[in-house]
Motif scaffolding. Structure first.
Motif, short mmCIF file in Angstrom:
data_model
loop_
_atom_site.label_atom_id
_atom_site.label_comp_id
_atom_site.label_asym_id
_atom_site.label_seq_id
_atom_site.Cartn_x
_atom_site.Cartn_y
_atom_site.Cartn_z
N CYS A 267 -17.08 -5.88 10.13
CA CYS A 267 -15.93 -5.08 9.67
C CYS A 267 -14.70 -5.95 9.45
N ALA A 268 -14.45 -6.87 10.38
CA ALA A 268 -13.28 -7.74 10.27
C ALA A 268 -13.39 -8.66 9.06
N ALA A 269 -14.58 -9.22 8.86
CA ALA A 269 -14.78 -10.13 7.73
C ALA A 269 -14.62 -9.40 6.40
N VAL A 270 -15.19 -8.22 6.31
CA VAL A 270 -15.09 -7.44 5.08
C VAL A 270 -13.64 -6.99 4.83
N GLY A 271 -12.95 -6.54 5.90
CA GLY A 271 -11.56 -6.13 5.75
C GLY A 271 -10.69 -7.27 5.25
N ALA A 272 -10.90 -8.48 5.80
CA ALA A 272 -10.13 -9.65 5.37
C ALA A 272 -10.45 -10.01 3.92
N LEU A 273 -11.72 -9.94 3.56
CA LEU A 273 -12.13 -10.26 2.18
C LEU A 273 -11.47 -9.31 1.18
N VAL A 274 -11.50 -8.03 1.49
CA VAL A 274 -10.91 -7.05 0.58
C VAL A 274 -9.40 -7.23 0.49
N PHE A 275 -8.74 -7.61 1.60
CA PHE A 275 -7.29 -7.82 1.59
C PHE A 275 -6.90 -8.84 0.52
N PHE A 276 -7.73 -9.87 0.35
CA PHE A 276 -7.40 -10.94 -0.59
C PHE A 276 -7.99 -10.74 -1.99
N THR A 277 -8.83 -9.72 -2.16
CA THR A 277 -9.49 -9.55 -3.46
C THR A 277 -9.32 -8.17 -4.09
N ALA A 278 -8.74 -7.22 -3.35
CA ALA A 278 -8.69 -5.83 -3.85
C ALA A 278 -7.95 -5.72 -5.17
N HIS A 279 -6.96 -6.59 -5.39
CA HIS A 279 -6.15 -6.52 -6.62
C HIS A 279 -6.97 -6.82 -7.87
N ARG A 280 -8.15 -7.37 -7.70
CA ARG A 280 -8.99 -7.72 -8.85
C ARG A 280 -9.69 -6.50 -9.45
N PHE A 281 -9.75 -5.40 -8.71
CA PHE A 281 -10.45 -4.21 -9.20
C PHE A 281 -9.49 -3.35 -10.02
#
Length: 213
Positions: free
Chosen positions: A69-83
């Motif tokens: 959960c922590a790894a996925v949350g961190a990943l989305v924090f830095f990549t969500a703007h791409r969607f």
């Protein structure tokens, strides 16, 4: 790796991603991303284990779920703007997580109780409550309140796994069939707008009709 364990990890990861995406839509901070990712990723399974009396719950016994959960949350924090459309991505990821968890929840319920009915119920609970908690905490429209089929997809996915299990099919085949059934129903609902008939109440009496009673 056992396919049901794989589905469990995948379901947690995908649901965690939807929680983090919900945080991105609200423009929350990094810790909120991690919190919503964790609540969404492990929420349904936590409620399932609590109802079944399986304590400590699964993520206390194995902290890998929290790390996912922590790894996925961190990943989305830095990549969500791409969607381009984060809500559309959220709904499709939710559909994948729901399908995976419908199967895993049914398997855990059957192993814990031996009851096919309880297995279907725990499949539905595991598949849906993480999303419900996510929407409640983030202020999004609940997936349960959308008109497209949702709970029904989880129900048939869990039921398909139970039927395959009692038919003696291998875990790989049964899990695959359960996942595909749930995903096809929910995917069709998202793509084509499939809905079930809704309740239509009768119009209320007018004041004139009430006065005549």
């Amino acid at each position: 790796m056992d396919i049901l364990i794989g589905l469990d990890y995948a379901g947690v990861a995908v649901f965690a991603a939807t929680g983090a995406l919900a945080a991105s839509r609200k423009q929350l901070d990094f810790i909120a991303f991690l919190f919503l990712a964790a609540v969404t990723g492990i929420g349904g399974g936590t409620i399932r284990d609590t109802i079944l009396g399986q304590t400590p719950v699964f993520w206390v016994q194995d902290h890998i779920y929290l790390l996912i959960c922590a790894a996925v949350g961190a990943l989305v924090f830095f990549t969500a703007h791409r969607f381009e459309s984060r809500y559309k991505v959220l709904l499709w990821l939710d559909a994948i997580g729901m399908a995976a968890y419908a199967v895993k929840g049914a398997e855990i319920g059957l192993l814990a109780t031996g009851s096919s009915v309880i297995a279907v119920v725990t499949g539905i609970l595991t598949a849906t409550f993480g999303g419900v908690l996510r929407d409640l905490l983030s202020g999004e429209q609940s997936v349960l309140m959308r008109r497209e089929i949702y709970l029904t997809a989880a129900l048939f996915g869990a039921l398909a796994w139970v039927v395959c299990h009692h038919a003696g099919l291998s875990p790989v085949v049964g899990s695959s069939i359960g996942f595909v059934v749930a995903m096809v129903i929910r995917g069709g609902a998202l793509h084509y707008g499939w809905t079930l008939p809704t309740y239509k109440g009768k119009p209320g009496r007018t004041m004139e009709e009430i006065e005549k009673l």
